[in-house]
Scaffold this active site. Structure first.
Site, PDB file in Angstrom:
ATOM      1  N   CYS A  55       5.335  -1.108 -12.316  1.00  0.00           N
ATOM      2  CA  CYS A  55       5.770  -0.006 -13.055  1.00  0.00           C
ATOM      3  C   CYS A  55       7.104  -0.278 -13.626  1.00  0.00           C
ATOM      4  CB  CYS A  55       6.289   1.130 -11.846  1.00  0.00           C
ATOM      5  SG  CYS A  55       7.313   0.768 -10.722  1.00  0.00           S
TER       6      CYS A  55
ATOM      7  N   LYS B 286      -3.112   4.977  -3.598  1.00  0.00           N
ATOM      8  CA  LYS B 286      -3.787   4.112  -4.255  1.00  0.00           C
ATOM      9  C   LYS B 286      -5.000   3.591  -3.274  1.00  0.00           C
ATOM     10  CE  LYS B 286      -0.807   2.020  -7.739  1.00  0.00           C
ATOM     11  NZ  LYS B 286       0.424   2.722  -7.161  1.00  0.00           N
TER      12      LYS B 286
ATOM     13  N   PRO C 129       2.950   4.533  -0.601  1.00  0.00           N
ATOM     14  CA  PRO C 129       2.808   5.418   0.044  1.00  0.00           C
ATOM     15  C   PRO C 129       1.157   6.001   0.717  1.00  0.00           C
ATOM     16  CG  PRO C 129       3.426   6.581  -1.784  1.00  0.00           C
ATOM     17  CD  PRO C 129       3.460   5.293  -2.150  1.00  0.00           C
TER      18      PRO C 129
ATOM     19  N   ASP D 144       4.437  -9.780   5.972  1.00  0.00           N
ATOM     20  CA  ASP D 144       4.850 -10.083   4.682  1.00  0.00           C
ATOM     21  C   ASP D 144       3.776 -10.761   3.844  1.00  0.00           C
ATOM     22  OD1 ASP D 144       6.463 -11.272   2.564  1.00  0.00           O
ATOM     23  OD2 ASP D 144       7.402 -12.704   3.760  1.00  0.00           O
TER      24      ASP D 144
ATOM     25  N   CYS E 249       0.851  -1.203  -0.068  1.00  0.00           N
ATOM     26  CA  CYS E 249      -0.126   0.249   0.068  1.00  0.00           C
ATOM     27  C   CYS E 249       0.729   1.276  -0.005  1.00  0.00           C
ATOM     28  CB  CYS E 249      -0.873   0.066   1.160  1.00  0.00           C
ATOM     29  SG  CYS E 249      -0.067   0.128   2.757  1.00  0.00           S
TER      30      CYS E 249
ATOM     31  N   ASP F 126       0.061  -4.212  -5.955  1.00  0.00           N
ATOM     32  CA  ASP F 126       1.378  -3.040  -6.897  1.00  0.00           C
ATOM     33  C   ASP F 126       2.606  -3.662  -6.568  1.00  0.00           C
ATOM     34  OD1 ASP F 126       2.637  -1.309  -8.097  1.00  0.00           O
ATOM     35  OD2 ASP F 126       1.995   0.301  -7.001  1.00  0.00           O
TER      36      ASP F 126
END
Length: 687
Positions: free
Chosen positions: A530, A411, A408, A456, A406, A473
């Site tokens: 990304c 989203k 920073p 984790d 999550c 992500d």
């Protein structure tokens, strides 16, 4: 009260500051004036001398000029009551229009002059014939000084159309023309005298000549371009010389362009006896020198993009992406936020039709991250590509959603915004330091339905499960955000990419296991990175399709390029066309990959022996040496245990020997070597 204005009284105007005569004006005027005769009864005034000099200059024109002027002026046949001469003279009124025959008598003469003197007071033009000039010269000589007063009265009234300097030259339009303009006017006047057929023939002739000249120029230009376009590969000596010296970036950039052009049409433009691999090797070397990329990363990019698109991608990574922000609809509307920021001196526009909350900022007179609106939580600084995964996830109200990575918090806050602070969001991250920024952003933006956890992600299904939707992500190599982190150009190698790919495979399986396939509204997983590497995107999703009961569904995004179904020697599932890729050189946003999965069964499929062997071989190839080391250690330990067990079974048990062995300290602790112990045993048996 005050002085009264006498309208009948007219003050005499003197010469202005710019009209004062300079020294030596009489000497210059003498060049244009006729020699003075003693027999002349009356001396010419200053104005008369100027007019005479003007007439003398006009009489010296060529005969061709006179003929052209005569063509323009229709000749009068049989004047009316002797008024033809007066009709040919220009009118002293503004515009310089000529009077029609018979019109001079009906017009009123200038103020203060009689009808007989009105003709002599009209200022003569340079285009007058020589005969008229002589008549005016005689009339001016006969009138004498009386003519001067009338001329001065005309100047005071402002009826003099032409201005003359102290040397007698007029400032008419014809005198101010350049020689080329005068020639063009002559040519135009000559064309007016020609017939229509002649003019058409002349135009055709001129057009044919111009076309011929253009064709010759194009042929010469094409020949020069063909000569210049011949690209020759540098020799080994030149390459060694360039490597020894600092690189000439201008030369390298031009060579990159020429090399790309040759490779695009290699069969025609290549150099004889040169292979394509030589051109590609030179191109990779030049790109690495010009853009400062590692050889490994450039090789990967050259496999991913065509050559023309590759240069555009590298150029786009040198330019930062536009600053974008997301409106927090929990506290304000985009219209109100835009107006407030515009009032503070921020130049912005809506991000695009695909986003209802995004704004793009072009420039700002205030720090965009320290405005009162930002501190109040009205917007969040967030990249345009970071909005797309949440839009693909499409969270609904009153759902249980997991954000596995999550930090920073951009989203996570966007999910809460779409859910309108209903339901539950579990925001998890494996880094405790990055969770601090998540806490600060969620408090500032007013998110109240989020729970943070530090765990984790690979072990998350053992902790908690049964979520409606999961957003993953995943951590990646960052090859899509090189404009933000230029260090990626050189500090990433094949081991880093494979390590990330192995971690992503574990995380996507964990995310799938955390979703409840029986959810009424959900059962979806959105996987995004990304990165633009195939090993971190399509390869990972294809692995998940084989290991779990999931299928790919459309992301709901109208733009973006389709994912790869085949790359080099690899073949992926055909449904990978529904995934989306975003590039900085085509979409002006960070490089991103998005895939949306739908889980249709909670059961984990059992793989056959053939599939297990292939997957194990692929995992061994994909995992780096660091991950494979623990497995090797375990195998070695098992082998040691087996060998020690066999030795114990072979040796017969002896009571005394066993006691002595247990009491005797080990030779490793005493520092004795095993050969010395064997010699001691032999010595004892000999005694």
């Amino acid at each position: 009260m005050g002085r009264k204005l006498d309208v009948l009284r007219k003050e005499k105007r003197g010469p202005g500051r710019k009209a004062r005569k300079q020294k030596g004006a009489e000497v210059e005027l003498a060049k244009f004036l006729p020699p003075a005769t003693d027999n002349s009864g009356n001396k010419l005034s200053s104005h008369a001398r100027k007019r005479a000099a003007k007439r003398r200059m006009g009489s010296g024109k060529t005969q061709a000029r006179k003929s052209l002027l005569q063509l323009k002026k229709p000749k009068d046949v049989g004047g009316m009551d002797g008024t033809s001469a007066a009709a040919e003279q220009p009118s002293p009124q503004k515009g310089g229009k000529r009077r029609r025959p018979g019109e001079g008598a009906s017009r009123h003469p200038p103020l203060g002059c009689s009808d007989s003197r009105s003709l002599s007071l009209t200022p003569a033009k340079r285009s007058q014939p020589a005969g008229d000039n002589e008549e005016h010269l005689e009339s001016s000589e006969s009138e004498g000084d009386g003519d001067v007063d009338a001329w001065e009265s005309m100047e005071d009234d402002g009826t003099n159309e032409e201005m003359m300097d102290d040397y007698g030259a007029s400032s008419s339009e014809e005198e101010e023309l350049l020689p080329i303009e005068q020639a063009a006017r002559k040519q135009k006047s000559g064309r007016e005298g020609l017939s229509e057929d002649d003019s058409e023939e002349e135009e055709e002739r001129v057009s044919s000549q111009s076309k011929g000249q253009e064709e010759e120029e194009d042929a010469d230009l094409q020949l020069n371009m063909e000569i210049d376009e011949q690209f020759v590969l540098p020799s080994g000596e030149e390459i060694e010389r360039e490597t020894a010296e600092p690189p000439d970036l201008h030369l390298v950039h031009q060579r990159i362009k020429d090399n790309v052009e040759v490779l695009q049409d290699f069969r025609v433009k290549r150099e004889a006896g040169r292979a394509r691999q030589e051109y590609l090797a030179l191109l990779r070397q030049d790109l690495a020198a010009y853009y400062s990329y590692s050889d490994f990363l450039l090789k990967k990019l050259m496999e991913l993009f065509p050559l023309s698109e590759l240069v555009n991608f590298l150029e786009s990574n040198e330019v930062p992406r536009p600053m974008t922000l997301r409106t927090n609809t929990l506290k304000t509307r985009r219209r109100d936020l835009a107006q407030a920021l515009i009032n503070r001196g921020v130049n912005l526009d809506p991000l695009g039709k695909w986003s209802k909350t995004g704004l793009v900022v072009y420039d700002s007179s205030v720090p965009i991250g320290a405005t009162p609106e930002y501190l109040a939580g009205h917007y969040m600084l967030q990249g345009a590509s970071s909005l797309l995964p949440v839009m693909a996830l499409a969270p609904q109200e009153n759902e249980r959603i997991l954000d596995m990575c999550c930090a920073p918090g951009g989203k996570t806050s966007y999910i809460a915004q779409l859910m309108k602070n209903t339901g539950v969001i579990l925001a998890n991250d494996s880094s405790a330091e990055r969770l601090r920024s998540v806490v600060g952003n969620l408090h500032r933006l007013g998110v109240t339905n989020a729970v943070l956890s530090h765990c984790d992600g690979r072990q998350f299904p053992k902790v908690l499960g049964g979520f409606d939707r999961v957003l993953l992500d995943a951590p990646c190599s960052g090859t899509g955000v090189i404009s933000k982190d230029p260090a990626v150009k050189t500090n990433k190698d094949e081991k880093d990419v494979l390590r990330c790919a192995h971690l992503q495979k574990e995380l996507i399986l964990s995310a799938i296991d955390s979703v409840n396939a029986a959810s009424e509204t959900g059962g979806y997983i959105v996987y995004c990175t990304c990165s633009i590497m195939v090993e971190e995107n399509e390869w990972v999703v294809d692995y998940a399709l084989k290991k779990r009961n999931v299928r790919l569904v459309p992301t709901g995004l109208d733009f973006g390029k389709e994912g790869f179904t085949r790359f080099k020697d690899r073949r992926f599932h055909p449904s990978l066309k529904s995934t989306r890729r975003f590039y900085p050189h085509t979409h002006n946003m960070d490089g991103f990959f998005i895939a949306k999965l739908k889980k249709f069964s909670n059961a984990i499929p059992k793989m056959q022996k053939d599939e297990e062997s292939t997957v194990e071989a692929a995992s061994l190839v994909s995992t780096p040496e660091v991950v494979a080391e623990p497995q090797l250690k375990r195998k070695k330990l098992e082998r040691l245990k087996v060998t020690t067990g066999q030795k114990k079974q072979q040796q017969p048990p002896s009571k005394g020997g066993s006691v002595q062995r247990h009491k005797r300290p080990s030779p490793r602790r005493l520092g004795a070597r095993p050969p010395a112990r064997k010699q001691h045993r032999v010595h004892r048996t000999g005694q």
